[in-house]
Write a protein that holds these residues in place. Structure first.
Motif, short mmCIF file in Angstrom:
data_model
loop_
_atom_site.label_atom_id
_atom_site.label_comp_id
_atom_site.label_asym_id
_atom_site.label_seq_id
_atom_site.Cartn_x
_atom_site.Cartn_y
_atom_site.Cartn_z
N GLU A 184 0.82 -1.20 0.00
CA GLU A 184 0.00 0.00 0.00
C GLU A 184 0.87 1.27 0.00
OE1 GLU A 184 -3.24 1.88 3.02
OE2 GLU A 184 -3.41 -0.27 2.61
N LYS A 185 2.00 1.21 0.69
CA LYS A 185 2.86 2.38 0.81
C LYS A 185 4.13 2.26 -0.03
CE LYS A 185 3.18 4.41 4.58
NZ LYS A 185 3.16 5.33 5.60
N ALA A 186 4.14 1.38 -1.00
CA ALA A 186 5.36 1.06 -1.75
C ALA A 186 5.97 2.29 -2.42
CB ALA A 186 5.07 -0.02 -2.78
N SER A 187 5.19 3.07 -3.11
CA SER A 187 5.73 4.24 -3.82
C SER A 187 6.29 5.26 -2.84
CB SER A 187 4.65 4.90 -4.69
OG SER A 187 4.31 4.04 -5.74
N GLU A 188 5.56 5.50 -1.76
CA GLU A 188 6.02 6.44 -0.74
C GLU A 188 7.34 5.97 -0.13
OE1 GLU A 188 4.51 7.69 3.70
OE2 GLU A 188 2.97 7.34 2.16
N ASN A 189 7.43 4.69 0.20
CA ASN A 189 8.65 4.15 0.78
C ASN A 189 9.82 4.20 -0.21
OD1 ASN A 189 7.27 3.61 3.14
ND2 ASN A 189 6.91 1.47 2.63
N PHE A 190 9.53 3.96 -1.49
CA PHE A 190 10.58 4.01 -2.51
C PHE A 190 11.13 5.42 -2.64
CE2 PHE A 190 11.82 4.01 -7.15
CZ PHE A 190 12.98 3.28 -6.97
N PHE A 191 10.24 6.40 -2.65
CA PHE A 191 10.69 7.78 -2.75
C PHE A 191 11.52 8.16 -1.53
CE2 PHE A 191 10.38 12.42 -2.65
CZ PHE A 191 10.92 12.69 -3.90
N GLU A 192 11.12 7.69 -0.35
CA GLU A 192 11.91 7.96 0.86
C GLU A 192 13.32 7.37 0.72
OE1 GLU A 192 9.66 6.45 4.18
OE2 GLU A 192 8.12 7.99 3.95
N TYR A 193 13.41 6.16 0.16
CA TYR A 193 14.72 5.57 -0.09
C TYR A 193 15.53 6.45 -1.04
CZ TYR A 193 18.38 3.24 -2.49
OH TYR A 193 19.60 3.00 -3.06
N LEU A 194 14.92 6.84 -2.16
CA LEU A 194 15.64 7.65 -3.15
C LEU A 194 16.16 8.95 -2.55
CD1 LEU A 194 13.40 7.15 -6.32
CD2 LEU A 194 15.71 6.25 -5.95
N VAL A 195 15.36 9.58 -1.71
CA VAL A 195 15.79 10.83 -1.05
C VAL A 195 16.96 10.54 -0.11
CG1 VAL A 195 15.09 12.63 0.59
CG2 VAL A 195 13.61 12.04 -1.35
N ASP A 196 16.86 9.47 0.67
CA ASP A 196 17.95 9.10 1.58
C ASP A 196 19.23 8.84 0.79
OD1 ASP A 196 16.48 9.32 3.92
OD2 ASP A 196 16.00 7.18 4.01
#
Length: 139
Positions: free
Chosen positions: A8-20
């Motif tokens: 459900e939160k896959a895209s949000e979590n992926f973007f958080e990874y990319l920012v990190d």
């Protein structure tokens, strides 16, 4: 049954990874970070068996898991773990004209990935993989 939260939160979590990863590497764009991550994943998966790669990918968050296995030629010749310098050169071969990976790309991605996985489980698996795997992912 409900949709698992990780999906459900896959895209949000992926973007958080990319920012990190972007911030760790000191890059200017998540687009550049995406290519760097993809390059690091390609270099790593060329050095482990398909079954080890599946076990590794299962520890990753959903979108990173998908990126790890996307466009994979499982018949590609396997390589040995090499010096970090040599493997970083290999990272930079992916979309060479548009690849701005750092000279510390492998360590940068390792540090960012570790922020998004269960490190204890991650390290347990890495220790079961061929020599060089644990060191590859040591930040």
């Amino acid at each position: 049954m409900t949709v698992p939260l990780e999906y459900e939160k896959a895209s949000e979590n992926f973007f958080e990874y990319l920012v990190d990863a972007r911030d760790i590497a000191g890059l200017w764009s998540t687009h550049v970070t995406y290519t760097m991550t993809q390059g690091v994943f390609h270099v790593f998966r060329r050095r482990i068996s398909t079954s080890d790669a599946i076990a590794f990918s299962n520890i990753l968050p959903v979108c990173l898991r998908s990126l790890f296995v996307a466009d994979w030629d499982v018949n590609e010749e396997k390589k040995d773990f090499d010096s970090e310098e040599e493997m970083t050169r290999e990272v930079r071969l992916l979309r060479e004209e548009h690849n701005f990976s750092t000279v510390t790309a492998i360590k940068d991605v390792a540090k960012a990935v570790r922020k998004h996985v269960n490190e204890e489980v991650f390290d347990e698996l890495l220790l079961k993989l061929p020599d060089g795997a644990f060191e590859f992912w040591r930040p």
